[in-house]
Structures are given as C-alpha cells and as structure tokens.
Design an enzyme around this catalytic site. Structure first.
Site, PDB file in Angstrom:
ATOM      1  N   HIS A   1       1.445   0.186 -13.841  1.00 55.41           N
ATOM      2  CA  HIS A   1       2.326  -1.107 -13.884  1.00 55.41           C
ATOM      3  C   HIS A   1       3.719  -0.677 -14.054  1.00 55.41           C
ATOM      4  O   HIS A   1       4.008   0.248 -14.722  1.00 55.41           O
ATOM      5  CB  HIS A   1       1.536  -1.424 -15.604  1.00 55.41           C
ATOM      6  CG  HIS A   1       2.319  -2.677 -16.004  1.00 55.41           C
ATOM      7  ND1 HIS A   1       1.805  -3.798 -15.282  1.00 55.41           N
ATOM      8  CD2 HIS A   1       3.514  -2.915 -16.613  1.00 55.41           C
ATOM      9  CE1 HIS A   1       2.646  -4.991 -15.841  1.00 55.41           C
ATOM     10  NE2 HIS A   1       3.539  -4.435 -16.657  1.00 55.41           N
TER      11      HIS A   1
ATOM     12  N   ASN B   1       1.570   2.768  -2.657  1.00 53.31           N
ATOM     13  CA  ASN B   1       1.007   3.969  -3.583  1.00 53.31           C
ATOM     14  C   ASN B   1      -0.256   4.496  -2.892  1.00 53.31           C
ATOM     15  O   ASN B   1      -0.752   5.703  -2.978  1.00 53.31           O
ATOM     16  CB  ASN B   1       0.858   3.269  -4.880  1.00 53.31           C
ATOM     17  CG  ASN B   1       2.076   2.917  -5.393  1.00 53.31           C
ATOM     18  OD1 ASN B   1       2.689   3.996  -5.954  1.00 53.31           O
ATOM     19  ND2 ASN B   1       2.545   1.784  -5.429  1.00 53.31           N
TER      20      ASN B   1
ATOM     21  N   ILE C   1      -7.970  -9.915 -11.033  1.00 54.25           N
ATOM     22  CA  ILE C   1      -8.408  -9.785 -12.219  1.00 54.25           C
ATOM     23  C   ILE C   1      -9.772  -9.171 -12.263  1.00 54.25           C
ATOM     24  O   ILE C   1     -10.844 -10.279 -12.046  1.00 54.25           O
ATOM     25  CB  ILE C   1      -7.962 -10.586 -13.440  1.00 54.25           C
ATOM     26  CG1 ILE C   1      -6.754 -11.079 -13.295  1.00 54.25           C
ATOM     27  CG2 ILE C   1      -8.545 -10.242 -14.786  1.00 54.25           C
ATOM     28  CD1 ILE C   1      -5.597 -10.129 -13.825  1.00 54.25           C
ATOM     29  N   LEU C   2     -10.188  -7.980 -12.855  1.00 52.24           N
ATOM     30  CA  LEU C   2     -11.510  -7.785 -12.812  1.00 52.24           C
ATOM     31  C   LEU C   2     -12.348  -8.162 -14.123  1.00 52.24           C
ATOM     32  O   LEU C   2     -11.501  -8.287 -15.097  1.00 52.24           O
ATOM     33  CB  LEU C   2     -11.818  -6.058 -12.552  1.00 52.24           C
ATOM     34  CG  LEU C   2     -11.248  -5.497 -11.352  1.00 52.24           C
ATOM     35  CD1 LEU C   2     -11.002  -4.023 -11.464  1.00 52.24           C
ATOM     36  CD2 LEU C   2     -12.246  -5.544 -10.306  1.00 52.24           C
TER      37      LEU C   2
ATOM     38  N   ASN D   1      -4.685   1.939 -13.858  1.00 52.25           N
ATOM     39  CA  ASN D   1      -3.583   1.031 -13.268  1.00 52.25           C
ATOM     40  C   ASN D   1      -2.264   1.516 -13.032  1.00 52.25           C
ATOM     41  O   ASN D   1      -1.885   2.335 -14.198  1.00 52.25           O
ATOM     42  CB  ASN D   1      -3.723  -0.369 -13.742  1.00 52.25           C
ATOM     43  CG  ASN D   1      -2.963  -1.439 -13.026  1.00 52.25           C
ATOM     44  OD1 ASN D   1      -3.021  -1.527 -12.030  1.00 52.25           O
ATOM     45  ND2 ASN D   1      -2.255  -2.083 -13.807  1.00 52.25           N
TER      46      ASN D   1
ATOM     47  N   GLY E   1       0.752  -1.203   0.143  1.00 53.31           N
ATOM     48  CA  GLY E   1       0.013  -0.046  -0.058  1.00 53.31           C
ATOM     49  C   GLY E   1       0.785   1.159   0.195  1.00 53.31           C
ATOM     50  O   GLY E   1       0.478   2.409   0.339  1.00 53.31           O
TER      51      GLY E   1
HETATM   52  C1  GRF Z   1       3.564  -1.311  -7.569  1.00 52.55           C
HETATM   53  O1  GRF Z   1       5.006  -1.446  -7.685  1.00 52.55           O
HETATM   54  C2  GRF Z   1       3.042  -1.271  -8.755  1.00 52.55           C
HETATM   55  O2  GRF Z   1       3.842  -0.869  -9.854  1.00 52.55           O
HETATM   56  C3  GRF Z   1       2.377  -2.508  -8.862  1.00 52.55           C
HETATM   57  O3  GRF Z   1       2.250  -3.094  -7.486  1.00 52.55           O
HETATM   58  C4  GRF Z   1       2.924  -2.412  -6.860  1.00 52.55           C
HETATM   59  C5  GRF Z   1       2.206  -1.997  -5.573  1.00 52.55           C
HETATM   60  O4  GRF Z   1       2.780  -1.784  -4.462  1.00 52.55           O
HETATM   61  N1  GRF Z   1       1.160  -2.382  -9.774  1.00 52.55           N
HETATM   62  P1  GRF Z   1       2.072  -1.004  -3.215  1.00 52.55           P
HETATM   63  O5  GRF Z   1       1.221  -2.149  -2.609  1.00 52.55           O
HETATM   64  O6  GRF Z   1       1.588   0.277  -3.572  1.00 52.55           O
HETATM   65  O7  GRF Z   1       3.335  -0.697  -1.975  1.00 52.55           O
END
Ligand code: GRF
Length: 187
Positions: free
Chosen positions: A103, A13, A86-87, A101, A11
């Site tokens: 990536h 992000n 996957i949705l 999303n 988490g």
């Molecule tokens: C991130 O590196 C993102 O690029 C990928 O999953 C990871 C999630 O990290 N889709 P976090 O849970 O936000 O720390």
C-alpha cells in the site's frame, strides 16, 4: 514457498519479484502463477518470463476463481501487487495470514475503500503531512486493516506534488516488498 502474484496494472512490482527470483535474492520463493483481473501490461511481463498466467473476470465469483487457481497451483502465499479487485471476506478468512498487500502510504493513514494510487498521494498532499511511506501488510476482510509486516517512511520534499510522491513510492516499494517476501519465506 510457492507464491501467486495478483495484478491489475503496469506490473512493475511483479517485475521486481521476477528479477529478484532470477537473481537468486529469494532462494526459497517460486512464482507459481500470475493472476490478472483486467487487460494490463503486467500480463506481458508474466508471459515474457514464462510464468503461468490466469485471467479472471471481474464478476461476483472472482474470489472463488482465484481460490481454485491458487489451490490447483499449490500456492502458499498470495501477493497483491497493484491488484484492484476486492477479495471477499470469506476468501480472506480462508487464506488468513497467507495474503499480503503493498500500500502506498503509512497505514493506518490513508487506507480503506477508494484509497488507492494517486488518490492516496493527493490526500497526503492535501493534509500537508511531513512524511509518507510504503506499507506491506497482511490482508484481512477489513480493507487495508491487516497486521503490518514492514513499513518504509520518507520525508516529503518541500512543494512536492502527488506525482512526486508516486515516484518516490515506486522506488521505495520494490525493495520493501522483496525484503518482506524474503522474511516470510525464511519463517
Ligand atoms: C503500486 O504503487 C502499489 O503501491 C499499489 O499499486 C501500485 C502497483 O504498481 N498497490 P505496479 O502495477 O506494480 O507497477
């Protein structure tokens, strides 16, 4: 713009969005809820920030449950921040242009089913690429195939390992996600 943030892991992000909202960097964004599909540290972050938190079981009607929650919470944009389920195609059509999303590669390179986390970085190293990067894109029923919103490339340092790439990506993806959210909330 009310957003739902979907998580499965650390988490970091999610935390970046929580902090950006608290610091007034996203004046048009309100976090409506966080949805987790498994026990993960992101749940603690959501609870600490006192954001409505929903836990959804990873079963066949996961997409329907997420749909219901997002409707009830008046969500206008769904942010997949490390969400691993996957949705369904039906869900992606219903929420067309309303799901984004993050990536950890320069899509369309290293996307698609099974390409997530460290697997992406290992593939980049194995291919001896000179560059990698981060992508924010719209989600469609084609995994990692939706329109690209923003990308941030970087040069791969000599002798870099997959773990080195993961660290660089982790630093670059937060500002990119915040920038994309800012952009979308101004439209
Ligand atoms: C991130 O590196 C993102 O690029 C990928 O999953 C990871 C999630 O990290 N889709 P976090 O849970 O936000 O720390």
């Amino acid at each position: 713009m009310r957003i739902a943030i979907l998580v499965s892991g650390n988490g970091s992000n999610l935390q970046a969005i929580i902090d950006a909202v608290a610091e007034d960097q996203l004046p048009n964004i309100e976090i409506a809820c966080v949805i987790a599909d498994r026990n993960c540290y992101a749940i603690e972050r959501a609870l600490d920030a006192e954001i409505p938190m929903f836990y959804v079981e990873r079963e066949t009607n996961l997409s329907a449950t997420v749909h219901e929650i997002c409707n009830e919470e008046d969500v206008e944009l769904i942010v997949l921040a490390g969400f691993l389920s996957i949705l369904s195609a039906e869900f992606c059509k219903e929420w067309q242009n309303q799901i984004i999303n993050l990536h950890p590669s320069l899509l369309p390179k290293y996307g698609g089913i099974g390409m997530y986390g460290n697997k992406v970085h290992q593939a980049v190293i194995a291919a001896q690429d000179k560059q990698s990067g981060v992508t924010v894109h719209y989600v469609t029923e084609h995994i990692d195939g939706g329109e690209i919103i923003l990308q941030q490339p970087f040069d791969i340092p000599e002798n870099a390992t997959a773990e080195d790439l993961a660290k660089i990506v982790s630093e670059l993806e937060k500002p990119l996600l915040i920038k994309a959210l800012y952009q979308l909330s101004q439209e």
